[in-house]
Design an enzyme around this catalytic site. Structure first.
Site, PDB file in Angstrom:
ATOM      1  N   HIS A   1       0.853  -1.179   0.000  1.00 59.14           N
ATOM      2  CA  HIS A   1       0.000   0.000   0.000  1.00 59.14           C
ATOM      3  C   HIS A   1       0.888   1.227   0.000  1.00 59.14           C
ATOM      4  O   HIS A   1       1.935   1.233   0.635  1.00 59.14           O
ATOM      5  CB  HIS A   1      -0.906   0.007   1.238  1.00 59.14           C
ATOM      6  CG  HIS A   1      -2.041   0.954   1.108  1.00 59.14           C
ATOM      7  ND1 HIS A   1      -1.921   2.293   1.401  1.00 59.14           N
ATOM      8  CD2 HIS A   1      -3.317   0.766   0.668  1.00 59.14           C
ATOM      9  CE1 HIS A   1      -3.078   2.878   1.159  1.00 59.14           C
ATOM     10  NE2 HIS A   1      -3.935   1.986   0.707  1.00 59.14           N
TER      11      HIS A   1
ATOM     12  N   ASP B   1      -8.094  -5.045  -0.055  1.00 63.42           N
ATOM     13  CA  ASP B   1      -8.609  -5.827  -1.178  1.00 63.42           C
ATOM     14  C   ASP B   1      -8.217  -7.293  -1.111  1.00 63.42           C
ATOM     15  O   ASP B   1      -8.767  -8.111  -1.852  1.00 63.42           O
ATOM     16  CB  ASP B   1      -8.109  -5.238  -2.500  1.00 63.42           C
ATOM     17  CG  ASP B   1      -8.787  -3.927  -2.788  1.00 63.42           C
ATOM     18  OD1 ASP B   1      -9.971  -3.812  -2.427  1.00 63.42           O
ATOM     19  OD2 ASP B   1      -8.147  -3.034  -3.348  1.00 63.42           O
TER      20      ASP B   1
HETATM   21  N1  ACO Z   1       4.209  -7.679  -4.975  1.00 62.95           N
HETATM   22  C1  ACO Z   1       5.539  -7.721  -5.109  1.00 62.95           C
HETATM   23  N2  ACO Z   1       6.367  -6.664  -4.929  1.00 62.95           N
HETATM   24  C2  ACO Z   1       5.786  -5.509  -4.597  1.00 62.95           C
HETATM   25  C3  ACO Z   1       4.387  -5.380  -4.434  1.00 62.95           C
HETATM   26  C4  ACO Z   1       3.588  -6.524  -4.646  1.00 62.95           C
HETATM   27  N3  ACO Z   1       2.270  -6.461  -4.495  1.00 62.95           N
HETATM   28  N4  ACO Z   1       4.076  -4.105  -4.107  1.00 62.95           N
HETATM   29  C5  ACO Z   1       5.237  -3.442  -4.062  1.00 62.95           C
HETATM   30  N5  ACO Z   1       6.280  -4.290  -4.355  1.00 62.95           N
HETATM   31  C6  ACO Z   1       7.710  -3.963  -4.353  1.00 62.95           C
HETATM   32  C7  ACO Z   1       8.086  -3.148  -5.582  1.00 62.95           C
HETATM   33  O1  ACO Z   1       8.501  -4.001  -6.639  1.00 62.95           O
HETATM   34  C8  ACO Z   1       9.200  -2.309  -5.039  1.00 62.95           C
HETATM   35  O2  ACO Z   1      10.357  -3.123  -4.932  1.00 62.95           O
HETATM   36  P1  ACO Z   1      11.846  -2.491  -5.128  1.00 62.95           P
HETATM   37  O3  ACO Z   1      11.996  -1.495  -4.007  1.00 62.95           O
HETATM   38  O4  ACO Z   1      12.758  -3.673  -5.031  1.00 62.95           O
HETATM   39  O5  ACO Z   1      11.826  -1.848  -6.490  1.00 62.95           O
HETATM   40  C9  ACO Z   1       8.771  -1.980  -3.609  1.00 62.95           C
HETATM   41  O6  ACO Z   1       7.928  -3.086  -3.222  1.00 62.95           O
HETATM   42  C10 ACO Z   1       7.988  -0.681  -3.478  1.00 62.95           C
HETATM   43  O7  ACO Z   1       6.918  -0.721  -4.385  1.00 62.95           O
HETATM   44  P2  ACO Z   1       6.274   0.544  -5.094  1.00 62.95           P
HETATM   45  O8  ACO Z   1       5.547   0.106  -6.325  1.00 62.95           O
HETATM   46  O9  ACO Z   1       7.308   1.619  -5.236  1.00 62.95           O
HETATM   47  O10 ACO Z   1       5.247   1.037  -3.978  1.00 62.95           O
HETATM   48  P3  ACO Z   1       4.089   2.053  -4.224  1.00 62.95           P
HETATM   49  O11 ACO Z   1       3.801   2.688  -2.900  1.00 62.95           O
HETATM   50  O12 ACO Z   1       4.385   2.938  -5.370  1.00 62.95           O
HETATM   51  O13 ACO Z   1       2.855   1.105  -4.683  1.00 62.95           O
HETATM   52  C11 ACO Z   1       0.990  -0.328  -4.667  1.00 62.95           C
HETATM   53  C12 ACO Z   1       1.832   0.702  -3.871  1.00 62.95           C
HETATM   54  C13 ACO Z   1       0.586   0.256  -6.032  1.00 62.95           C
HETATM   55  C14 ACO Z   1      -0.298  -0.598  -3.872  1.00 62.95           C
HETATM   56  C15 ACO Z   1       1.795  -1.621  -4.844  1.00 62.95           C
HETATM   57  O14 ACO Z   1       2.172  -2.141  -3.584  1.00 62.95           O
HETATM   58  C16 ACO Z   1       1.070  -2.683  -5.688  1.00 62.95           C
HETATM   59  O15 ACO Z   1       1.142  -2.664  -6.911  1.00 62.95           O
HETATM   60  N6  ACO Z   1       0.318  -3.631  -5.006  1.00 62.95           N
HETATM   61  C17 ACO Z   1      -0.463  -4.607  -5.719  1.00 62.95           C
HETATM   62  C18 ACO Z   1      -1.775  -3.998  -6.200  1.00 62.95           C
HETATM   63  C19 ACO Z   1      -2.766  -3.745  -5.075  1.00 62.95           C
HETATM   64  O16 ACO Z   1      -3.007  -4.590  -4.225  1.00 62.95           O
HETATM   65  N7  ACO Z   1      -3.388  -2.547  -5.107  1.00 62.95           N
HETATM   66  C20 ACO Z   1      -4.409  -2.157  -4.131  1.00 62.95           C
HETATM   67  C21 ACO Z   1      -3.956  -1.009  -3.306  1.00 62.95           C
HETATM   68  S1  ACO Z   1      -5.098  -0.694  -2.040  1.00 62.95           S
HETATM   69  C22 ACO Z   1      -6.303   0.150  -2.778  1.00 62.95           C
HETATM   70  O17 ACO Z   1      -6.181   0.795  -3.792  1.00 62.95           O
HETATM   71  C23 ACO Z   1      -7.584   0.150  -2.070  1.00 62.95           C
END
Ligand code: ACO
Length: 428
Positions: A307, A364
């Site tokens: 998140h 979610d």
């Molecule tokens: N699975 C695997 N790796 C992940 C995940 C995931 N779900 N989420 C983040 N990471 C990793 C990224 O690859 C990144 O790794 P790195 O530092 O080695 O490059 C690190 O964790 C940080 O991730 P970011 O994408 O920079 O985090 P950000 O805060 O931008 O994104 C997000 C948050 C979009 C929710 C992300 O965690 C994601 O895509 N999750 C899956 C989709 C999801 O569940 N969305 C619902 C969000 S809740 C809502 O909207 C109600």
């Protein structure tokens, strides 16, 4: 004494006030930055460090896992309030008195009719169309049938537009689902409460008595409350930015829905179930999918994990996990997908990759499991999210308009070509 931030560029110092929120959050007020520095701007893709507004609606602390609407904790609201009360709280700032709640409820019921011609628009969509696209379009189409909802200058006009959309949106949401199932479209039953009516509109069959189920209503009520607001997320920021051009409430909401649709935002609840189903079909090997999520050369992400703001736990996920277990237990449903979800969460929560990046199950991760147990089709999950988020979007739009916020218009740092003279096509 008020705090000051000092910025130094090429030996010149500039001072900016630091504002403090009611929960002691600090924000550097850079409103005068460009004027003072002769055009220096900030760069912050994804707005990870940028506050776009001051807001009195929702407070969340991602480190401590706190979420409060207008000061009330999400845990207490989910347990004690109903969705319409929470909607009123978010939109008008206080919990309604009994009289206020009754008036709100009856004003909404008064507006629950949707113009018959809207059915023709719905008719034009193929049955296979994703409900989020259909709903966003229908919400936009509502403007044509309610032009008075666009130019809202007084609080009374605003109230009328708000009540109209709260009334008509559940009808449209139910219609998008019924169309996919080739069921006749109807207007529900105004003698029922908001959530009961929504459920009846979605599930009533023309040839079968509709059976009320308090357990189902309570679960739905809780889910809607948990999704009702989440401060300046992607869809809410979209609603505020579209609304800042004075495009009108319905147009702003329609744009917000498009933002919510994406799998990185509200679309994640559908993506989670599809992922869990795929893992089940693949023999239930959770370790394989954990490895895929960690592999940087693989685009796969563990849906429902991580998140932008919560970096310890998502308080909504805690409530919803418990609720998922209760609902499945009470309805006597055994869903192997819940076991896969729990197994996946257990492994991920102990895995260094996820621990280091503070990736936890979000709201979610479990919501889809309850929606499934309630018989809601997978492609309707994000619509359920939108139904819950509606009062939050409205509250944020109203706050933005009442505060007379300027049109949203971020800056950029241009990194393209410098000036070059035009070359005629025959000389290229
Ligand atoms: N699975 C695997 N790796 C992940 C995940 C995931 N779900 N989420 C983040 N990471 C990793 C990224 O690859 C990144 O790794 P790195 O530092 O080695 O490059 C690190 O964790 C940080 O991730 P970011 O994408 O920079 O985090 P950000 O805060 O931008 O994104 C997000 C948050 C979009 C929710 C992300 O965690 C994601 O895509 N999750 C899956 C989709 C999801 O569940 N969305 C619902 C969000 S809740 C809502 O909207 C109600």
């Amino acid at each position: 004494m008020s705090k000051i931030a000092t910025l130094e560029i090429d030996g010149n110092k500039y001072e900016f006030p630091i504002i403090e929120g009611t929960e002691k959050e600090l924000g550097i007020d850079i409103k005068t930055l460009r004027g003072a520095t002769g055009g220096v701007t900030t760069i912050d893709p994804g707005y990870k460090n940028t506050g776009s507004c001051e807001s009195g609606i929702t407070f969340l602390d991602g480190e401590k896992g706190i979420l409060r609407y207008r000061g009330y904790s999400i845990e207490e609201l989910a347990e004690k309030a109903d969705f319409l009360e929470v909607a009123y709280l978010l939109i008008f700032g206080e919990l309604p008195t009994k009289v206020e709640l009754e008036k709100f409820d009856s004003d909404i019921k008064e507006e629950s009719h949707v113009d018959e011609d809207m059915k023709k628009i719905l008719d034009g969509f193929p049955k296979s169309a994703h409900p989020m696209g259909v709903l966003s379009s229908l919400t936009s189409a509502l403007i044509a049938f309610n032009p008075g909802s666009v130019d809202v200058d007084s609080e009374e006009e605003m109230y009328n537009a708000i009540v109209k959309i709260l009334a008509k949106f559940p009808v449209l949401a139910a219609w998008t689902m019924r169309k996919r199932k080739s069921l006749p479209l109807d207007y529900g039953d105004n003698s029922l409460g908001y959530v009961e009516n929504l459920h009846k509109m979605m599930f009533a069959r023309p040839n079968k008595a509709y059976e009320p189920n308090k357990l189902v209503y309570d679960a739905l009520d809780k889910l809607l409350i948990l999704h009702a607001d989440h401060e300046q997320n992607c869809s809410t920021s979209t609603v505020r930015i579209v609304g800042s051009s004075h495009a009108g409430l319905f147009a702003s909401l329609s744009a917000g829905m498009s933002a919510l649709w994406g799998p990185l935002h509200g679309g994640a609840n559908q993506a989670v179930i599809e992922m869990l189903e795929a893992i089940k079909a693949d023999g239930g090997d959770t370790a394989k999918y954990i490895a895929k999520a960690k592999d940087k050369s693989d685009p796969f992400r563990l849906m429902g994990f991580g998140h932008r703001v919560y970096k310890n736990f998502d308080p909504r996920a805690n409530i919803i996990k418990k609720s998922a277990e209760e609902v499945l237990g009470d309805l006597g449903i055994e869903d192997p997908v819940l076991d896969i979800a729990k197994g996946l969460a257990k492994v991920a929560l102990e895995d260094e990759y996820f621990v280091k990046r503070k990736l936890y199950p979000n709201v979610d991760f479990y919501s889809g499991i309850i929606y499934r147990a309630l018989g809601i089709p997978t492609e309707m999950f994000t619509v359920m999210f939108a139904l819950g988020r509606l009062p939050g979007w409205i509250a944020q739009w109203k706050e933005m308009r009442l505060r007379k916020e300027p049109i949203g218009r971020p800056r950029q740092i241009y990194v393209g070509e410098n000036y070059r003279p035009f070359v005629k096509v025959e000389n290229r």
